[in-house]
Design an enzyme around this catalytic site. Structure first.
Site, PDB file in Angstrom:
ATOM      1  N   TYR A 102       0.677  -1.200   0.100  1.00  0.00           N
ATOM      2  CA  TYR A 102      -0.082  -0.208  -0.072  1.00  0.00           C
ATOM      3  C   TYR A 102       0.704   1.320   0.077  1.00  0.00           C
ATOM      4  O   TYR A 102       0.351   2.426  -0.380  1.00  0.00           O
ATOM      5  CB  TYR A 102      -0.889   0.022   1.411  1.00  0.00           C
ATOM      6  CG  TYR A 102      -1.984  -0.969   1.073  1.00  0.00           C
ATOM      7  CD1 TYR A 102      -2.221  -1.720  -0.114  1.00  0.00           C
ATOM      8  CD2 TYR A 102      -2.822  -1.030   2.116  1.00  0.00           C
ATOM      9  CE1 TYR A 102      -3.167  -2.833   0.164  1.00  0.00           C
ATOM     10  CE2 TYR A 102      -3.879  -2.061   2.361  1.00  0.00           C
ATOM     11  CZ  TYR A 102      -4.063  -2.914   1.285  1.00  0.00           C
ATOM     12  OH  TYR A 102      -5.149  -3.803   1.237  1.00  0.00           O
ATOM     13  N   LYS A 109       3.013 -15.290   2.638  1.00  0.00           N
ATOM     14  CA  LYS A 109       3.017 -16.047   1.351  1.00  0.00           C
ATOM     15  C   LYS A 109       4.066 -16.244   0.969  1.00  0.00           C
ATOM     16  O   LYS A 109       4.683 -15.813  -0.158  1.00  0.00           O
ATOM     17  CB  LYS A 109       2.097 -15.009   0.462  1.00  0.00           C
ATOM     18  CG  LYS A 109       1.638 -15.647  -1.218  1.00  0.00           C
ATOM     19  CD  LYS A 109       0.722 -16.529  -0.868  1.00  0.00           C
ATOM     20  CE  LYS A 109       0.486 -17.581  -2.182  1.00  0.00           C
ATOM     21  NZ  LYS A 109      -0.622 -18.411  -2.105  1.00  0.00           N
ATOM     22  N   ASP A 166      -3.727 -17.934   1.471  1.00  0.00           N
ATOM     23  CA  ASP A 166      -4.907 -18.521   0.877  1.00  0.00           C
ATOM     24  C   ASP A 166      -5.537 -19.572   1.973  1.00  0.00           C
ATOM     25  O   ASP A 166      -6.662 -19.544   2.113  1.00  0.00           O
ATOM     26  CB  ASP A 166      -4.319 -18.976  -0.343  1.00  0.00           C
ATOM     27  CG  ASP A 166      -3.073 -19.858  -0.378  1.00  0.00           C
ATOM     28  OD1 ASP A 166      -2.491 -19.524   0.619  1.00  0.00           O
ATOM     29  OD2 ASP A 166      -2.774 -20.453  -1.158  1.00  0.00           O
ATOM     30  N   ASP A 214      -5.833  -6.457   6.033  1.00  0.00           N
ATOM     31  CA  ASP A 214      -6.899  -5.706   5.656  1.00  0.00           C
ATOM     32  C   ASP A 214      -7.770  -6.733   4.978  1.00  0.00           C
ATOM     33  O   ASP A 214      -9.084  -6.391   5.712  1.00  0.00           O
ATOM     34  CB  ASP A 214      -6.473  -4.989   4.399  1.00  0.00           C
ATOM     35  CG  ASP A 214      -7.584  -3.940   3.908  1.00  0.00           C
ATOM     36  OD1 ASP A 214      -8.629  -3.883   4.480  1.00  0.00           O
ATOM     37  OD2 ASP A 214      -7.340  -3.313   2.895  1.00  0.00           O
ATOM     38  N   ASP A 224     -11.267  -8.279   7.816  1.00  0.00           N
ATOM     39  CA  ASP A 224     -12.615  -8.029   7.506  1.00  0.00           C
ATOM     40  C   ASP A 224     -13.730  -9.145   7.538  1.00  0.00           C
ATOM     41  O   ASP A 224     -14.620  -9.268   7.916  1.00  0.00           O
ATOM     42  CB  ASP A 224     -13.100  -7.288   6.138  1.00  0.00           C
ATOM     43  CG  ASP A 224     -12.985  -5.752   6.030  1.00  0.00           C
ATOM     44  OD1 ASP A 224     -12.754  -5.009   7.484  1.00  0.00           O
ATOM     45  OD2 ASP A 224     -13.337  -4.979   5.134  1.00  0.00           O
TER      46      ASP A 224
END
Ligand code: NAD
Length: 353
Positions: free
Chosen positions: A137, A188, A220, A244, A248
């Site tokens: 980001y 990852k 994943d 992020d 959620d």
């Protein structure tokens, strides 16, 4: 000495819900000093900027920040840097709040609010620690470039410095120590170099915390496991982008946005505490917003920034009690059930204390 709390109510339901959290804090036998300042749309209206310098100064001079929410649709036509939502990004950046804590808890009385089967989520109590100021980001270079053949190409860069990984690892291990002593680092590393470094540093920092059980999971798989067997987790630590998305997903396991607190901390455990929901303009000023997410944010503030775990336990216990007694605001009530307003819910928590 008094603990100085900067109260930043913000917009929409912000003032209503922070007022209840302040009342709950005042009902404890602790010494606080509260000072309020405008932020978001309220900051823009009062002082011409969503994050006024005087508000930032107050935040810097306090022991912790209690934040409501920002967002005001009537100011959406302002230039981007003056929009209310810029205040939350700006204050996190200015105070270097790099670790975001998002607990997800399912209360027995609200187990049916989840879209998952009750047996999958009953008793769920997990914490996601998300790195907040690095990763793809913020990484440079980024942009959209035109290739030789005239085609456009977009690119962003995932970057983490060792020091950035180490400091979020440390706060996550500390948090795990205060809970069930299990930390799962999500990465990852099978595909990304940055994430190989992430895993290496997690293992290294883990050596300083032999009492915390460290495990690793690819993102994943973590996304699947959260929906499949979420109760296997105690604390999850992960980077900005993965966090992020996963935070959620985790909040939706509980099904109740009005119940979920959060914290953003720096390396000295100084932090900003806020509900995960926004300013809810559709119900602002009606006295019906659920104040419990903000009240639970105040409990997190006591635990993580003010070293008052016993008081935090008392507030969380009081919230459990009012739910068990049947108090419900509209957002968490089953259809046809009697509901209470913001103020009555605050009264009930104070009484339970
Ligand atoms: P929202 O979270 O404000 O509201 C979503 C829905 O949930 C609405 O129907 C609302 O009434 C309901 N809701 C939220 N909190 C509630 C509570 N405590 N009690 C009862 N019901 C509640 O999200 P939105 O409508 O997408 O955004 C509104 C504004 O908030 C926007 O300007 C947005 O940018 C801003 N926002 C701010 C933050 C923040 O301050 N950190 C976070 C998210 C959104």
């Amino acid at each position: 000495m008094n603990m100085k709390i900067a109260v930043l109510p913000g917009d929409g339901i912000g003032p209503e819900i922070t007022a209840e959290a302040v009342r709950v804090l005042k009902a404890l036998d602790l010494k606080f000093e509260f000072e309020e300042a405008p932020i978001g749309g309220a900051g823009y209206r009062a002082l011409g900027h969503p994050l006024p310098e005087s508000t930032l100064e107050l935040a810097r001079a306090s022991d912790a920040i209690l934040f409501g929410a920002v967002g005001d649709f009537s100011l959406d036509n302002l230039p981007r840097e003056l929009r209310p939502e810029q205040a939350i990004l700006g204050i996190r950046r200015a105070l270097n709040l790099f670790a975001n804590f998002r607990p997800a808890m399912v209360y027995p009385e609200l187990v049916n609010a989840s879209s998952l089967k009750p047996e999958v989520v009953a008793g769920l109590d997990l914490l996601i620690v998300r790195e907040l100021t690095g990763d793809i980001y913020f990484g440079q270079p980024r942009g959209v470039q035109v290739l030789e053949n005239g085609e456009r190409e977009g690119f962003d860069t995932m970057r983490y410095k060792e020091s950035e990984i180490r400091r979020v690892a440390q706060v996550a291990f500390e948090a795990a120590r205060k809970r069930g002593r299990k930390l799962c680092s999500v990465d990852k590393s099978n595909v990304l170099e940055t994430m190989q470094l992430w895993r290496e540093i997690m293992i290294e920092v883990g050596k300083e915390y032999p009492d915390v059980e460290l495990s690793h999971m690819y993102v994943d798989n973590a996304a699947m496991q959260l929906a499949y067997r979420p109760k296997q987790f105690d604390v999850i630590v992960t980077g900005n982008m993965f966090g992020d998305i996963l935070s959620d997903e985790a909040s939706m396991l509980t099904g109740s946005i009005g119940m979920l607190p959060s914290a953003s901390l720096n390396e000295k455990n100084f932090g900003l505490y806020e509900p995960i929901h926004g300013s809810a303009p559709d119900i602002a000023g009606k006295g019906i917003a659920n104040p419990l997410a903000t009240i639970l944010s105040a409990a997190m503030m006591l635990r993580y920034s003010l070293d008052q775990s016993a008081a935090a336990d008392r507030i969380e216990g009081a919230v459990k009690q009012v739910l068990a007694q049947g108090y419900r605001t509209g957002d968490i009530a089953e259809p046809g059930r009697k509901t209470v307003g913001t103020r009555e819910m605050g009264d009930a928590v104070v009484a339970a204390l």
